[in-house]
Design an enzyme around this catalytic site. Sequence first.
Site, short mmCIF file in Angstrom:
data_model
loop_
_atom_site.label_atom_id
_atom_site.label_comp_id
_atom_site.label_asym_id
_atom_site.label_seq_id
_atom_site.Cartn_x
_atom_site.Cartn_y
_atom_site.Cartn_z
N HIS A 107 0.84 -1.20 0.00
CA HIS A 107 0.00 0.00 0.00
C HIS A 107 0.87 1.24 0.00
O HIS A 107 1.98 1.26 0.56
CB HIS A 107 -0.99 0.01 1.17
N ASP A 109 -0.23 4.41 1.03
CA ASP A 109 -0.53 5.39 2.08
C ASP A 109 0.17 5.04 3.38
O ASP A 109 0.55 3.88 3.62
CB ASP A 109 -2.04 5.53 2.30
N ASP A 140 6.35 0.57 7.42
CA ASP A 140 4.95 0.28 7.08
C ASP A 140 4.48 1.15 5.93
O ASP A 140 3.93 2.21 6.15
CB ASP A 140 4.09 0.51 8.33
N GLU A 174 -5.01 1.58 2.69
CA GLU A 174 -4.91 0.46 3.63
C GLU A 174 -5.02 0.95 5.07
O GLU A 174 -5.62 0.29 5.92
CB GLU A 174 -3.59 -0.28 3.42
N GLU A 175 -4.45 2.12 5.34
CA GLU A 175 -4.40 2.62 6.71
C GLU A 175 -5.77 3.08 7.22
O GLU A 175 -5.92 3.34 8.42
CB GLU A 175 -3.38 3.76 6.83
N GLU A 202 2.25 -7.53 3.53
CA GLU A 202 3.15 -7.05 4.57
C GLU A 202 3.14 -7.89 5.84
O GLU A 202 2.18 -8.60 6.14
CB GLU A 202 2.81 -5.60 4.94
N HIS A 412 3.70 3.05 12.91
CA HIS A 412 2.77 4.00 13.54
C HIS A 412 3.38 4.73 14.74
O HIS A 412 2.68 5.47 15.42
CB HIS A 412 1.46 3.32 13.96
#
Length: 453
Positions: A107, A109, A140, A174-175, A202, A412
């Site tokens: 992804h 984003d 990520d 995705e997030e 992932e 994150h």
Amino acid sequence: MKIRCSTFLNCHLLLFRLYFLSLLVFTFATTPEEDPSVIVSRFQKYLQINTAQPHPNYYEAADFILSQANSLSLHSQTLEFVEGKPTLLLKWPGSNPNLPSILLNSHTDVVPSEPHKWAHPPFDAHLDPNGDIYARGSQDMKCVGMQYLEAIRRLKASGFQPIRTVYLSFVPDEEIGGHDGAEKFADSDIFNKMNVGIVVDEGLASPNENYRVFYAERCPWWLVIKATGAPGHGAKLYDNTAMENLLKSIESVRRFRAAQFDLVKAGLKAEGEVTSVNMVFLKAGTPSPTGFVMNLQPSEAEAGFDIRVPPTADQESLEKRIAEEWAPASRNMTFTFKQKVSVHDKFGKPILTAADSSNPWWTLLEGAVKKANGKLGKPEIFPASTDARYFRKRGLPAIGFSPMANTPILLHDHNEFLNQAEYLKGIDMYESIIKAYASYVEHTRDGASREEL
């Protein structure tokens, strides 16, 4: 004698020519190893594109990925299932298009950041003297998307030709759930025509030398419990007030959470193998200009819970617990789900991928990582959610793998980073994996098991 001597000289001359020709062929058929700093620089350029939610710069990221695809002579398509949210689909055609293909998903984003709490700006992709690259998305999962491309760059340079077709997808959102990205992609006619046999997505960083690998993930249940009751004076004791009933439910949830957490702390289960529950909001009270009315018991109270359910859990039992213990109608309580993902795929089977010799894709992954001098840890259930769930829901095998060993888990988090040496090693891993997958010919769709396809 003259004839023999002439034959002898001619033979040596022929051997010399063949040797010289072989040197020329070898020289032109191999490509010198690319400078690692150039490889890292491409990674940094991708990291420097601000694709943080809620306003990701998707088109700048798409242009960058397409430029990389063009440099590798990969076929490319830009899909927009939702306007403003491009999905990029790259294709490296295999020599046998009838075999199920390989999909490498990532992804574009990333989550928001708080720049003032970082040692280096989150979109500078700062490389410090230790080789650590600080950037939002370094773990990520922009690292994985670029590692796919770099691995293919190496394979192409070596002259490798895939038998199976290899696809790369770069999806948005995705997030924030992936509903406008991977979910729509997985449900599209385009995806159906791709004849995908295995999906790689992932994973997580590993603090030790073993790479983490995931065969399933916990399903999100976002639960809201609401309690109602008669309002009353703040000084009077009433039965079944909204706040009192909600507090009873919160305590019941807390005991369940503690029991699940105890299993993890005792080492009896991994985090991904238990049902986690965390309260994420509490809404109650009667607002006033200075805050809340202090002498009035409210007639309504709500609490929200983020529940993550492993595919090995008894879904019916948990639903019964919610209805009878956490939000019983007998206490004037109701509940709703903001999101509830089933633990079963469309065939009614637990949403997981076989992580043993019954799944040839799993065996191939193990062998490829070992061949690249890597070590795999025990297969795990991913504790959160990834886009892989949309492919597993279709009954497809999907493996979560982000090759980051000896790396703190910082997705994150503030100061997210990935060491350049680990990033480069990850390219070695994917080069080996893609080569193994793209060369695999034993099973075809006619004779394969459902677990493979």
